[in-house]
Write a protein that holds these residues in place. Structure first.
Motif, PDB file in Angstrom:
ATOM      1  N   ASP A  75      90.430  68.447  15.488  1.00 35.40           N
ATOM      2  CA  ASP A  75      90.642  68.532  16.937  1.00 35.40           C
ATOM      3  C   ASP A  75      91.360  67.265  17.406  1.00 35.40           C
ATOM      4  O   ASP A  75      91.731  66.402  16.594  1.00 35.40           O
ATOM      5  CB  ASP A  75      89.326  68.752  17.679  1.00 35.40           C
ATOM      6  N   ALA A  76      91.568  67.142  18.715  1.00 33.51           N
ATOM      7  CA  ALA A  76      92.355  66.015  19.234  1.00 33.51           C
ATOM      8  C   ALA A  76      91.711  64.677  18.901  1.00 33.51           C
ATOM      9  O   ALA A  76      92.395  63.722  18.504  1.00 33.51           O
ATOM     10  CB  ALA A  76      92.530  66.164  20.748  1.00 33.51           C
ATOM     11  N   GLU A  77      90.382  64.572  19.038  1.00 36.85           N
ATOM     12  CA  GLU A  77      89.705  63.310  18.742  1.00 36.85           C
ATOM     13  C   GLU A  77      89.816  62.971  17.261  1.00 36.85           C
ATOM     14  O   GLU A  77      90.102  61.824  16.886  1.00 36.85           O
ATOM     15  CB  GLU A  77      88.228  63.391  19.151  1.00 36.85           C
ATOM     16  N   THR A  78      89.610  63.967  16.433  1.00 34.44           N
ATOM     17  CA  THR A  78      89.701  63.738  14.985  1.00 34.44           C
ATOM     18  C   THR A  78      91.111  63.334  14.588  1.00 34.44           C
ATOM     19  O   THR A  78      91.305  62.480  13.714  1.00 34.44           O
ATOM     20  CB  THR A  78      89.268  64.999  14.216  1.00 34.44           C
ATOM     21  N   MET A  79      92.112  63.914  15.252  1.00 38.29           N
ATOM     22  CA  MET A  79      93.498  63.574  14.927  1.00 38.29           C
ATOM     23  C   MET A  79      93.770  62.103  15.181  1.00 38.29           C
ATOM     24  O   MET A  79      94.447  61.428  14.404  1.00 38.29           O
ATOM     25  CB  MET A  79      94.449  64.445  15.751  1.00 38.29           C
ATOM     26  N   GLY A  80      93.230  61.569  16.255  1.00 37.46           N
ATOM     27  CA  GLY A  80      93.396  60.144  16.522  1.00 37.46           C
ATOM     28  C   GLY A  80      92.781  59.288  15.440  1.00 37.46           C
ATOM     29  O   GLY A  80      93.352  58.259  15.030  1.00 37.46           O
ATOM     30  N   VAL A  81      91.619  59.699  14.938  1.00 37.24           N
ATOM     31  CA  VAL A  81      90.962  58.973  13.852  1.00 37.24           C
ATOM     32  C   VAL A  81      91.776  59.099  12.571  1.00 37.24           C
ATOM     33  O   VAL A  81      91.938  58.124  11.820  1.00 37.24           O
ATOM     34  CB  VAL A  81      89.524  59.501  13.652  1.00 37.24           C
ATOM     35  N   VAL A  82      92.292  60.295  12.289  1.00 35.06           N
ATOM     36  CA  VAL A  82      93.122  60.505  11.096  1.00 35.06           C
ATOM     37  C   VAL A  82      94.308  59.550  11.094  1.00 35.06           C
ATOM     38  O   VAL A  82      94.590  58.892  10.079  1.00 35.06           O
ATOM     39  CB  VAL A  82      93.615  61.972  11.035  1.00 35.06           C
ATOM     40  N   GLU A  83      95.007  59.448  12.214  1.00 37.03           N
ATOM     41  CA  GLU A  83      96.180  58.571  12.283  1.00 37.03           C
ATOM     42  C   GLU A  83      95.795  57.118  12.034  1.00 37.03           C
ATOM     43  O   GLU A  83      96.480  56.399  11.290  1.00 37.03           O
ATOM     44  CB  GLU A  83      96.863  58.720  13.631  1.00 37.03           C
ATOM     45  N   ALA A  84      94.699  56.667  12.647  1.00 34.18           N
ATOM     46  CA  ALA A  84      94.286  55.273  12.496  1.00 34.18           C
ATOM     47  C   ALA A  84      93.813  54.977  11.077  1.00 34.18           C
ATOM     48  O   ALA A  84      94.221  53.976  10.462  1.00 34.18           O
ATOM     49  CB  ALA A  84      93.172  54.955  13.498  1.00 34.18           C
ATOM     50  N   VAL A  85      92.975  55.839  10.531  1.00 33.81           N
ATOM     51  CA  VAL A  85      92.395  55.595   9.208  1.00 33.81           C
ATOM     52  C   VAL A  85      93.453  55.697   8.124  1.00 33.81           C
ATOM     53  O   VAL A  85      93.530  54.849   7.226  1.00 33.81           O
ATOM     54  CB  VAL A  85      91.236  56.582   8.942  1.00 33.81           C
ATOM     55  N   PHE A  86      94.282  56.722   8.174  1.00 31.78           N
ATOM     56  CA  PHE A  86      95.296  56.880   7.129  1.00 31.78           C
ATOM     57  C   PHE A  86      96.330  55.761   7.189  1.00 31.78           C
ATOM     58  O   PHE A  86      96.841  55.328   6.149  1.00 31.78           O
ATOM     59  CB  PHE A  86      95.962  58.249   7.243  1.00 31.78           C
ATOM     60  N   GLY A  87      96.624  55.293   8.406  1.00 31.84           N
ATOM     61  CA  GLY A  87      97.534  54.158   8.506  1.00 31.84           C
ATOM     62  C   GLY A  87      96.961  52.916   7.851  1.00 31.84           C
ATOM     63  O   GLY A  87      97.678  52.172   7.165  1.00 31.84           O
ATOM     64  N   ARG A  88      95.658  52.681   8.034  1.00 30.41           N
ATOM     65  CA  ARG A  88      95.007  51.525   7.413  1.00 30.41           C
ATOM     66  C   ARG A  88      94.983  51.659   5.894  1.00 30.41           C
ATOM     67  O   ARG A  88      95.268  50.699   5.164  1.00 30.41           O
ATOM     68  CB  ARG A  88      93.584  51.383   7.944  1.00 30.41           C
TER      69      ARG A  88
END
Length: 275
Positions: free
Chosen positions: A67-80
């Motif tokens: 969902d939208a919240e999870t997508m934000g976490v995906v972008e941050a975590v995968f970038g790290r």
């Protein structure tokens, strides 16, 4: 020779061996490193008090609902994760550059805003998903980097195509690696926390070593359960797109990439998909 290596995101997978192996291969082989990170995403969600949501598709594949919240976490975590892998490779003497599937529309396809799922034994439509179906991999940026001596490190998100433009969406890392391997006509190595695909999922002694015929492929498919189903699916997609071989092997073994290329793990040959 070009090798696409996917390093899994499970807690039991230590990427250190793969990093060292990429350094050992540098100069002799061209390597693209693709990363996952589902465990780290789950941990980040849980730290926010959010329960990760997984759903089952009608064909039996279990995947994350983003969902939208999870997508934000995906972008941050995968970038790290990607930055850390690039730093580790640089420390090991490898010139590495990190890319997401959005960069240059490296990996692209339509956004899947609604998905079909099985819930309580019934087929349902679940809306609000921020994932995508891979349609295209542009090999040119990767070829340019590889020819210049760089090791690309690639991970989600991908470029989701919508009527009003491009939006970052989640995508499976195994299938991303498969699509990249197919686009580069490269061998695919899927590193995970087991030694390969087992006929009996609980018995490593039943590891399937080689798959080169249609009958052997049928046995492989029938043997895959749980997370291994997606890896076998990725192997099929890579081979069908032009990869010579797809290998599922142990990330925690000594020199895991070279061991996989030398026959460790489960090696699936293109002939298994052609026969």
């Amino acid at each position: 020779m070009t090798v696409v290596v996917k390093v899994g995101g499970a807690r039991a997978v230590d990427p250190a061996g793969a990093i060292a192996d990429v350094a050992a291969l540098a100069g002799d082989e061209r390597v693209v490193l693709v990363h996952g990170g589902s465990t780290a995403v789950d941990e980040a969600l849980e730290s926010r008090g959010v329960d990760p949501e997984y759903v089952e598709t009608p064909d039996g594949v279990v995947g994350r609902f983003t969902d939208a919240e999870t997508m934000g976490v995906v972008e941050a975590v995968f970038g790290r994760i990607r930055t850390d892998l690039v730093a580790d490779l640089q420390t090991a003497g490898v010139d590495a550059i990190g890319l997401s599937g959005v960069d240059g529309e490296l990996i692209s396809g339509p956004r899947t805003s609604a998905i079909r799922i099985i819930e309580d034994g019934k087929r349902k439509i679940k809306r609000g998903d921020h994932s995508g179906s891979i349609e295209t991999v542009d090999p040119d940026p990767l070829e340019t980097l590889l020819d210049a001596g760089y090791t690309p490190v690639v991970g989600p998100p991908m470029a989701g195509q919508e009527d009003d433009g491009i939006t970052p969406v989640n995508v499976d890392a195994d299938r991303s690696a498969a699509a990249i391997a197919g686009a580069l006509d490269a061998d695919l190595v899927l590193l995970t926390d087991v030694e390969g695909v087992y006929r009996d999922p609980d018995d490593p002694a039943t590891k399937i070593e080689s798959v080169a015929t249609a009958d052997e492929w049928a046995t492989l498919e029938a043997s895959a359960e749980g997370f291994m189903t997606r890896k076998v699916m990725a192997a099929a997609e890579a081979l069908d797109a032009g990869a010579p071989t797809a290998i599922v092997a142990d990330a925690n073994s000594e020199a895991p990439i070279r061991a996989a290329l030398d026959g460790a793990g489960t090696t699936v040959h293109q002939e298994a998909r052609e026969s």
